[in-house]
Design a protein around this motif. Structure first.
Motif, PDB file in Angstrom:
ATOM      1  N   ALA A 230       0.832  -1.211   0.000  1.00 22.79           N
ATOM      2  CA  ALA A 230       0.000   0.000   0.000  1.00 22.79           C
ATOM      3  C   ALA A 230       0.864   1.259   0.000  1.00 22.79           C
ATOM      4  CB  ALA A 230      -0.937  -0.003   1.205  1.00 22.79           C
ATOM      5  N   LEU A 231       1.936   1.241   0.779  1.00 25.02           N
ATOM      6  CA  LEU A 231       2.814   2.418   0.835  1.00 25.02           C
ATOM      7  C   LEU A 231       3.613   2.584  -0.457  1.00 25.02           C
ATOM      8  CD1 LEU A 231       4.061   2.249   4.533  1.00 25.02           C
ATOM      9  CD2 LEU A 231       2.307   3.768   3.561  1.00 25.02           C
ATOM     10  N   THR A 232       4.105   1.479  -1.012  1.00 23.24           N
ATOM     11  CA  THR A 232       4.923   1.592  -2.230  1.00 23.24           C
ATOM     12  C   THR A 232       4.088   1.843  -3.474  1.00 23.24           C
ATOM     13  OG1 THR A 232       5.031  -0.815  -2.494  1.00 23.24           O
ATOM     14  CG2 THR A 232       6.853   0.258  -1.292  1.00 23.24           C
ATOM     15  N   ASP A 233       2.764   1.764  -3.363  1.00 23.71           N
ATOM     16  CA  ASP A 233       1.889   2.197  -4.459  1.00 23.71           C
ATOM     17  C   ASP A 233       1.952   3.706  -4.643  1.00 23.71           C
ATOM     18  OD1 ASP A 233       0.942  -0.297  -5.195  1.00 23.71           O
ATOM     19  OD2 ASP A 233      -0.959  -0.102  -4.087  1.00 23.71           O
ATOM     20  N   ILE A 234       2.461   4.418  -3.634  1.00 27.94           N
ATOM     21  CA  ILE A 234       2.493   5.888  -3.636  1.00 27.94           C
ATOM     22  C   ILE A 234       3.875   6.372  -4.073  1.00 27.94           C
ATOM     23  CG2 ILE A 234       2.123   7.957  -2.232  1.00 27.94           C
ATOM     24  CD1 ILE A 234      -0.346   5.992  -2.508  1.00 27.94           C
ATOM     25  N   ALA A 235       3.858   7.266  -5.061  1.00 30.78           N
ATOM     26  CA  ALA A 235       5.118   7.882  -5.507  1.00 30.78           C
ATOM     27  C   ALA A 235       5.770   8.612  -4.338  1.00 30.78           C
ATOM     28  CB  ALA A 235       4.849   8.846  -6.657  1.00 30.78           C
ATOM     29  N   GLY A 236       7.070   8.474  -4.217  1.00 31.41           N
ATOM     30  CA  GLY A 236       7.807   9.117  -3.133  1.00 31.41           C
ATOM     31  C   GLY A 236       8.010   8.226  -1.923  1.00 31.41           C
ATOM     32  N   SER A 237       7.446   7.032  -1.958  1.00 33.55           N
ATOM     33  CA  SER A 237       7.562   6.139  -0.800  1.00 33.55           C
ATOM     34  C   SER A 237       9.001   5.728  -0.518  1.00 33.55           C
ATOM     35  CB  SER A 237       6.680   4.909  -0.978  1.00 33.55           C
ATOM     36  OG  SER A 237       7.050   4.192  -2.132  1.00 33.55           O
ATOM     37  N   SER A 238       9.841   5.701  -1.540  1.00 29.89           N
ATOM     38  CA  SER A 238      11.229   5.265  -1.328  1.00 29.89           C
ATOM     39  C   SER A 238      11.990   6.216  -0.410  1.00 29.89           C
ATOM     40  CB  SER A 238      11.957   5.119  -2.658  1.00 29.89           C
ATOM     41  OG  SER A 238      12.011   6.352  -3.336  1.00 29.89           O
ATOM     42  N   ALA A 239      11.511   7.442  -0.267  1.00 25.47           N
ATOM     43  CA  ALA A 239      12.173   8.400   0.623  1.00 25.47           C
ATOM     44  C   ALA A 239      11.865   8.121   2.092  1.00 25.47           C
ATOM     45  CB  ALA A 239      11.747   9.821   0.271  1.00 25.47           C
ATOM     46  N   VAL A 240      10.805   7.330   2.367  1.00 29.74           N
ATOM     47  CA  VAL A 240      10.388   7.143   3.758  1.00 29.74           C
ATOM     48  C   VAL A 240      10.225   5.684   4.191  1.00 29.74           C
ATOM     49  CG1 VAL A 240       9.292   9.415   3.852  1.00 29.74           C
ATOM     50  CG2 VAL A 240       7.925   7.408   3.258  1.00 29.74           C
ATOM     51  N   LEU A 241      10.234   4.752   3.260  1.00 26.20           N
ATOM     52  CA  LEU A 241      10.114   3.338   3.631  1.00 26.20           C
ATOM     53  C   LEU A 241      11.454   2.656   3.408  1.00 26.20           C
ATOM     54  CD1 LEU A 241       8.471   0.912   4.607  1.00 26.20           C
ATOM     55  CD2 LEU A 241       7.807   0.515   2.218  1.00 26.20           C
ATOM     56  N   ASP A 242      12.120   2.316   4.513  1.00 30.33           N
ATOM     57  CA  ASP A 242      13.413   1.656   4.408  1.00 30.33           C
ATOM     58  C   ASP A 242      13.249   0.209   3.976  1.00 30.33           C
ATOM     59  OD1 ASP A 242      16.409   1.758   5.009  1.00 30.33           O
ATOM     60  OD2 ASP A 242      15.749   0.001   6.131  1.00 30.33           O
ATOM     61  N   ARG A 243      12.322  -0.510   4.630  1.00 29.22           N
ATOM     62  CA  ARG A 243      12.109  -1.911   4.293  1.00 29.22           C
ATOM     63  C   ARG A 243      10.833  -2.415   4.945  1.00 29.22           C
ATOM     64  NH1 ARG A 243      17.543  -3.962   7.106  1.00 29.22           N
ATOM     65  NH2 ARG A 243      18.115  -1.930   6.314  1.00 29.22           N
ATOM     66  N   GLY A 244      10.340  -3.485   4.355  1.00 29.30           N
ATOM     67  CA  GLY A 244       9.230  -4.226   4.921  1.00 29.30           C
ATOM     68  C   GLY A 244       9.644  -5.677   5.024  1.00 29.30           C
ATOM     69  N   LEU A 245       9.530  -6.230   6.197  1.00 30.38           N
ATOM     70  CA  LEU A 245       9.927  -7.611   6.447  1.00 30.38           C
ATOM     71  C   LEU A 245       8.675  -8.466   6.636  1.00 30.38           C
ATOM     72  CD1 LEU A 245      12.640  -6.675   9.059  1.00 30.38           C
ATOM     73  CD2 LEU A 245      13.060  -7.429   6.725  1.00 30.38           C
ATOM     74  N   VAL A 246       8.503  -9.460   5.787  1.00 33.73           N
ATOM     75  CA  VAL A 246       7.407 -10.404   5.956  1.00 33.73           C
ATOM     76  C   VAL A 246       7.951 -11.552   6.792  1.00 33.73           C
ATOM     77  CG1 VAL A 246       5.762 -11.948   4.834  1.00 33.73           C
ATOM     78  CG2 VAL A 246       6.295  -9.722   3.807  1.00 33.73           C
ATOM     79  N   THR A 247       7.493 -11.616   8.028  1.00 40.26           N
ATOM     80  CA  THR A 247       7.977 -12.623   8.974  1.00 40.26           C
ATOM     81  C   THR A 247       6.788 -13.497   9.370  1.00 40.26           C
ATOM     82  OG1 THR A 247       7.701 -11.021  10.773  1.00 40.26           O
ATOM     83  CG2 THR A 247       9.890 -11.206   9.783  1.00 40.26           C
ATOM     84  N   TYR A 248       6.395 -14.326   8.429  1.00 43.92           N
ATOM     85  CA  TYR A 248       5.192 -15.138   8.588  1.00 43.92           C
ATOM     86  C   TYR A 248       5.390 -16.285   9.568  1.00 43.92           C
ATOM     87  CZ  TYR A 248       0.634 -16.726   6.930  1.00 43.92           C
ATOM     88  OH  TYR A 248      -0.678 -17.078   6.847  1.00 43.92           O
ATOM     89  N   SER A 249       6.515 -16.937   9.494  1.00 47.72           N
ATOM     90  CA  SER A 249       6.782 -18.069  10.394  1.00 47.72           C
ATOM     91  C   SER A 249       7.437 -17.589  11.688  1.00 47.72           C
ATOM     92  CB  SER A 249       7.707 -19.080   9.715  1.00 47.72           C
ATOM     93  OG  SER A 249       9.007 -18.537   9.575  1.00 47.72           O
ATOM     94  N   ASN A 250       7.340 -18.428  12.713  1.00 44.98           N
ATOM     95  CA  ASN A 250       8.039 -18.119  13.959  1.00 44.98           C
ATOM     96  C   ASN A 250       9.539 -18.015  13.725  1.00 44.98           C
ATOM     97  OD1 ASN A 250       5.642 -18.095  15.326  1.00 44.98           O
ATOM     98  ND2 ASN A 250       6.004 -19.995  16.460  1.00 44.98           N
ATOM     99  N   GLN A 251      10.067 -18.904  12.868  1.00 41.36           N
ATOM    100  CA  GLN A 251      11.499 -18.876  12.589  1.00 41.36           C
ATOM    101  C   GLN A 251      11.912 -17.550  11.959  1.00 41.36           C
ATOM    102  OE1 GLN A 251      13.548 -21.603  13.578  1.00 41.36           O
ATOM    103  NE2 GLN A 251      14.990 -19.914  13.407  1.00 41.36           N
ATOM    104  N   ALA A 252      11.090 -17.033  11.063  1.00 46.18           N
ATOM    105  CA  ALA A 252      11.392 -15.732  10.443  1.00 46.18           C
ATOM    106  C   ALA A 252      11.350 -14.618  11.481  1.00 46.18           C
ATOM    107  CB  ALA A 252      10.412 -15.441   9.314  1.00 46.18           C
ATOM    108  N   LYS A 253      10.391 -14.688  12.391  1.00 45.08           N
ATOM    109  CA  LYS A 253      10.318 -13.682  13.459  1.00 45.08           C
ATOM    110  C   LYS A 253      11.599 -13.714  14.292  1.00 45.08           C
ATOM    111  CE  LYS A 253       5.256 -13.720  13.875  1.00 45.08           C
ATOM    112  NZ  LYS A 253       4.999 -14.506  12.671  1.00 45.08           N
ATOM    113  N   GLN A 254      12.116 -14.924  14.539  1.00 47.45           N
ATOM    114  CA  GLN A 254      13.348 -15.064  15.303  1.00 47.45           C
ATOM    115  C   GLN A 254      14.560 -14.606  14.493  1.00 47.45           C
ATOM    116  OE1 GLN A 254      12.598 -19.255  16.129  1.00 47.45           O
ATOM    117  NE2 GLN A 254      12.575 -18.786  18.314  1.00 47.45           N
ATOM    118  N   ASP A 255      14.687 -15.103  13.263  1.00 46.88           N
ATOM    119  CA  ASP A 255      15.866 -14.825  12.439  1.00 46.88           C
ATOM    120  C   ASP A 255      15.979 -13.351  12.043  1.00 46.88           C
ATOM    121  OD1 ASP A 255      16.347 -17.553  12.526  1.00 46.88           O
ATOM    122  OD2 ASP A 255      15.739 -17.916  10.437  1.00 46.88           O
TER     123      ASP A 255
END
Length: 166
Positions: free
Chosen positions: A41-66
């Motif tokens: 939703a944020l990257t659909d907006i022009a200029g988002s690269s100036a304010v969104l460093d990253r989005g982490l999809v941490t679906y599994s418990n292991q991803a949340k840990q790692d």
């Protein structure tokens, strides 16, 4: 700007990009049940690269840990869908992303399965946290099918971020 209770997802995303840009705030996202919908939703907006460093999809418990450093103890004691995990996700996102000042996380049970009496389908926990400050937590039990729960979670996440930036 209209009251955020009447704003669409796109309007909320635009307002977040505008406010974050004006305030020179960099964001980091830690998403579980939304699977990247907030970042999308944020990257659909022009200029988002100036304010969104990253989005982490941490679906599994292991991803949340790692990726976020959520501890075994938190996951074992409270489960992946809990206030404690949502807060640990924002804290971890900030620790792993030095450029970000504001983190947001979401973790929940979108369904149709996976719920229990204590944690029903539709239960979603949210957190926003400014670097160096305590996290803000929210939770809801949304009704509807998987798609509806995820869209309501997206809307609530964007609303929390918007309110933190206001």
């Amino acid at each position: 700007m209209t009251d955020n209770a009447t704003m669409t997802i796109s309007e909320l995303a635009k307002a977040i990009i505008t406010l974050a840009s004006e305030k020179n705030v960099m964001l980091v996202l830690a998403e579980s049940c939304t699977g990247g919908m907030i970042a999308a939703a944020l990257t659909d907006i022009a200029g988002s690269s100036a304010v969104l460093d990253r989005g982490l999809v941490t679906y599994s418990n292991q991803a949340k840990q790692d990726l976020l450093g959520v501890s075994d103890d938190i996951l074992a004691s409270y489960g992946a869908v809990s206030a404690e995990t949502a807060i640990a996700m924002t804290t971890g996102a900030l620790l792993k992303t030095p450029a970000a000042q504001l983190a947001a996380s979401v973790t929940g049970i979108a369904g149709p399965g996976g719920g229990s009496q204590d944690k029903p389908v539709g239960l979603v926990h949210f957190s926003c946290q400014w670097r160096g400050k305590p996290a803000v937590h929210d939770h809801h039990i949304f009704t509807g099918d998987r798609d509806s729960v995820r869209k309501k979670s997206l809307y609530n996440s964007l609303t929390m971020i918007y309110n933190e930036l206001k």
